[in-house]
Write a protein that holds these residues in place. Structure first.
Motif, PDB file in Angstrom:
ATOM      1  N   ALA A 118       1.041  -0.716   0.014  1.00  0.00           N
ATOM      2  CA  ALA A 118      -0.192  -0.365  -0.021  1.00  0.00           C
ATOM      3  C   ALA A 118       0.820   1.316   0.218  1.00  0.00           C
ATOM      4  CB  ALA A 118      -0.966  -0.037   1.177  1.00  0.00           C
ATOM      5  N   GLY A 119       0.310   1.702  -0.875  1.00  0.00           N
ATOM      6  CA  GLY A 119       1.245   3.321  -1.145  1.00  0.00           C
ATOM      7  C   GLY A 119       2.475   3.365  -2.719  1.00  0.00           C
ATOM      8  N   ALA A 120       2.479   2.201  -1.969  1.00  0.00           N
ATOM      9  CA  ALA A 120       4.062   1.873  -3.377  1.00  0.00           C
ATOM     10  C   ALA A 120       4.318   2.955  -4.352  1.00  0.00           C
ATOM     11  CB  ALA A 120       4.367   0.622  -3.588  1.00  0.00           C
ATOM     12  N   ASP A 121       4.309   3.390  -5.033  1.00  0.00           N
ATOM     13  CA  ASP A 121       4.724   4.827  -6.013  1.00  0.00           C
ATOM     14  C   ASP A 121       6.186   3.762  -6.738  1.00  0.00           C
ATOM     15  OD1 ASP A 121       3.206   6.643  -8.006  1.00  0.00           O
ATOM     16  OD2 ASP A 121       4.976   7.617  -7.325  1.00  0.00           O
ATOM     17  N   LEU A 122       6.615   4.440  -7.775  1.00  0.00           N
ATOM     18  CA  LEU A 122       8.137   4.608  -8.616  1.00  0.00           C
ATOM     19  C   LEU A 122       8.192   5.550  -8.681  1.00  0.00           C
ATOM     20  CD1 LEU A 122      10.031   2.424 -10.079  1.00  0.00           C
ATOM     21  CD2 LEU A 122       8.792   2.978 -12.149  1.00  0.00           C
ATOM     22  N   ASP A 123       6.747   6.091  -9.240  1.00  0.00           N
ATOM     23  CA  ASP A 123       7.496   7.945  -9.789  1.00  0.00           C
ATOM     24  C   ASP A 123       8.055   8.289  -8.640  1.00  0.00           C
ATOM     25  OD1 ASP A 123       7.249   7.312 -12.386  1.00  0.00           O
ATOM     26  OD2 ASP A 123       5.309   7.776 -12.394  1.00  0.00           O
TER      27      ASP A 123
END
Length: 708
Positions: free
Chosen positions: A150-155
């Protein structure tokens, strides 16, 4: 003239070395290094069952303490094969207390994979190990892990890499789905989808999903433009064709990785077995082989500083560096990185550091705590050997007729000390042997015996470092060892010196006497303080701790006596006049002196310098310094006030507090705290946050200690 068979054999050997990749897995604690390693071993067929950190079934975390604590403590080497390449992989610790293990590993590696948490991005220890790799010139690729969280974001992770590590991150993949719905990635080089359906181990290839087609095309175009700006060959093709082929893009990414101008970024979820195959392909495609690394350089011997260099060629004289020693009671393993030549079982090698010759009885391919015997090893190999009895970490082993001395890894200075003794008198001798063996394995541990009390003290890089060391003594040797309360390694810093200090040393007790006359200027070296706003009283020890110069003219003090004066000054700085701790930040200038035709000697001048500097330091003014640690804590938002109050009570200086944008109901706190105040902090933090708070630390220089 070489025969055709000889040429063919040479070409085969060269191809074998070109297919080798010596790499390390680097990251912050809990970013997923060991899980990535376990998935690599499983996918390459090295293991037949996926090991899990939480189950204590991992290959590389094989030590009982690692499995009990759920963290990597000791660097573990493993070997596997992928797509015609042999990968020698070292899983390194992520905790700051074991940074020396990372340092020794990086010294012998050709490349590295830096693992980042997709939620947290670049964390403090991630930054530290990245800088360590940068210092050693080790090319890196990045793997953004835990995209299923949850909350993972590549950018966001890419932005933190750009802001905190400063290379240009070049993402070659685009996630398919987010958080729980993360199922795979789009390969931007070949514009294809790579997916891993739940419950299936095999990777599937297919077309880019329709809803991601436009974004994938835009990101591929941005990747081409970024690469063309940095790589001349790619720029030429981009200008002539308006685009880059996958082959040109891959070649350019390989070059940029080696030079460090950019970092290739891949992504996935190691725990859910997604993204590891492309990562292995990237290791083979972008990271260097031993043939791509410049020849290793060193001096001929400890006394002959003439430079020698050895290329990664099996026909060169054998050259290897010992980077790890496992001095177990059942046998002594010495881990080697072979830089040149070929090592055969039964060979006699020279330890250039000690001047001793040693016989290599066995050569082992390493798989963590398991080994496979082999008859020989080539340049570029990482192996363990049995036979050398005295080789220490940092020793150079080489052909006896062609000596070379390679630069050894530098161990960090210890900051915490505990007294260690056996509960039962009968175990005293066993304890002494166990401690000696322990410091032989880990050079960052320092053993000292107090000359007055006879008490043994062990110094290390942190409280956890010493806890692990003492527990290792108990488990491996069956000794009921008792450790005292930790004490920090203080320093004394000169803040006000003395000029024209005159000291006359004259001793006559029968026979040849001792005479030396010295005039010294003793002044403080101003500390470097790059960030005064962070902590107004902080003293960073990045400057030289001791500087010696001589302005004596006319031969009033002969040159050999000047060297003796410098040595005597170093002797004096080992124990300061305030508390007996080392003195730092001292500049000594020998301005004048006198000799006696019969009674002057190097010993007399060394003794005089030691006594003179001690007296001069008592005349000047010193401050007692204590080590600081930067604390990075993650705590629930509702416990933030309590945690900040506790840090203030521990004389902490809060540098930053972040609550917005974490997306997890937690707050990030960064503070500078005296190291002595952090003993037992883990227990206190857990109790104040209902077990949900975590923290990491790293060294942050020194500051004046409070006066009693």
């Amino acid at each position: 003239m070489r025969t055709i068979s000889t040429i063919a054999a040479t070409n085969t050997t060269t191809a074998t070395i070109a297919a080798v990749r010596n790499l390390g897995i680097l990251a912050h604690v809990d970013a997923g290094k060991t899980t990535v390693t376990e998935r690599i071993l499983y996918l390459t067929g090295t293991t037949h069952k996926r090991g899990e950190v939480h189950d204590g079934t991992t290959v590389t975390d094989f030590d009982p303490q690692e499995r009990d604590r759920g963290i990597t403590i000791f660097a573990a080497a493993v070997s596997c094969a992928w797509d015609g390449h042999r990968i020698n992989l070292i899983d390194t610790p992520g905790h700051v207390d074991f940074a020396d293990e990372v340092e020794r590993s990086l010294r012998v590696l050709d490349g590295a994979v830096a693992v980042f948490d997709a939620v947290a991005g670049v964390e403090p220890q991630s930054e530290s190990v990245w800088r360590q790799a940068e210092r050693h010139g080790v090319p890196r690729i990045a793997f953004v892990n835990k995209l299923d969280r949850a909350g993972a974001d590549l950018d966001t992770a890419l932005a933190s890499i750009r802001e905190r590590l400063h290379p240009l991150p070049l993402a070659v993949q685009l996630p398919i789905g987010a958080e729980d719905a993360f199922t795979g990635v789009v390969d931007l080089l070949h514009l294809r989808a790579l997916t891993w359906p739940d419950g299936q181990a095999d990777m599937r290839q297919g077309p880019v999903p329709a809803h991601l087609a436009d974004e994938a095309t835009a990101r591929r175009r941005a990747l081409e433009e970024n690469v063309a700006e940095l790589h001349p060959g790619a720029l030429e093709e981009f200008c002539s064709r308006g685009t880059l082929s996958a082959a040109t893009l891959a070649a350019a990414l390989r070059d940029l990785t080696r030079t460090g101008e950019a970092v290739v970024v891949l992504c996935g979820s190691a725990y859910r077995n997604r993204g590891i195959e492309p990562l292995l392909d990237a290791v083979a495609a972008y990271l260097p082989s031993p043939l791509d690394v410049p020849p290793v350089r060193g001096a001929r011997t400890t006394t002959d500083t003439t430079e020698e260099q050895r290329a990664p060629d099996p026909q060169q004289p054998f050259t290897a560096l010992a980077f790890k020693v496992n001095a177990a009671p059942t046998g002594r393993l010495t881990y080697l990185r072979i830089y040149a030549g070929t090592l055969h079982r039964g060979d006699t090698v020279l330890d250039t550091t000690t001047g001793r010759t040693e016989r290599v009885a066995r050569i082992l391919r390493v798989m963590a705590d398991r080994h496979t015997e082999t008859d020989h090893a080539l340049a570029g190999d990482i192996v363990a050997v049995i036979g050398p009895k005295a080789a220490r970490v940092g020793a150079t082993l080489c052909t006896p007729t062609r000596p070379i001395l390679l630069e050894a890894p530098v161990s960090a200075e210890p900051v915490v000390t505990v007294a260690v003794e056996a509960r039962h008198t009968a175990d005293t001798d066993k304890l002494a042997t166990a401690l000696a063996r322990l410091t032989e394995e880990d050079p960052s541990l320092r053993l000292r015996t107090d000359p007055e009390t006879g008490q043994r003290t062990l110094s290390g890089l942190g409280e956890l470092h010493l806890e692990v060391a003492v527990e290792k003594i108990r488990r491996d040797n069956g000794i009921d060892a008792v450790a005292g309360r930790p004490q920090v390694a203080l320093r004394e810093r000169l803040v006000e010196g003395v000029s024209g200090f005159v000291y006359r040393h004259a001793k006559q007790d029968g026979g040849a006497g001792q005479f030396a006359h010295l005039v010294l200027d003793v002044q403080p070296i101003q500390p470097v303080q790059p960030d005064q706003s962070a902590h107004p009283t902080r003293h960073d020890t990045t400057e030289e701790d001791f500087v010696f110069t001589s302005t004596v003219t006319g031969g009033r003090v002969p040159r050999e006596y000047v060297h003796a004066v410098e040595a005597g000054c170093r002797d004096a700085l080992a124990e300061g006049p305030l508390t007996g701790h080392p003195v730092t930040g001292v500049a000594v200038t020998l301005t004048d002196g006198a000799t006696h035709p019969k009674d002057s000697s190097e010993l007399a001048f060394r003794t005089a310098a030691r006594l003179a500097l001690r007296e001069a330091l008592r005349t000047g003014r010193l401050h007692l310094l204590e080590p600081l640690a930067q604390v990075n804590a993650t705590v629930p938002e509702d416990a933030l006030g309590t945690v900040l109050g506790d840090l203030a009570a521990r004389r902490g200086h809060v540098q930053a507090t972040t609550t917005a944008g974490t997306g997890t109901g937690t707050a990030q706190v960064t503070a500078l705290v005296p190291l002595v105040e952090l003993f037992g902090y883990a227990t206190r933090l857990r109790s104040r946050t209902q077990g949900r708070g975590t923290f990491t630390t790293r060294p942050a220089g020194y500051a004046p200690a409070p006066t009693a």
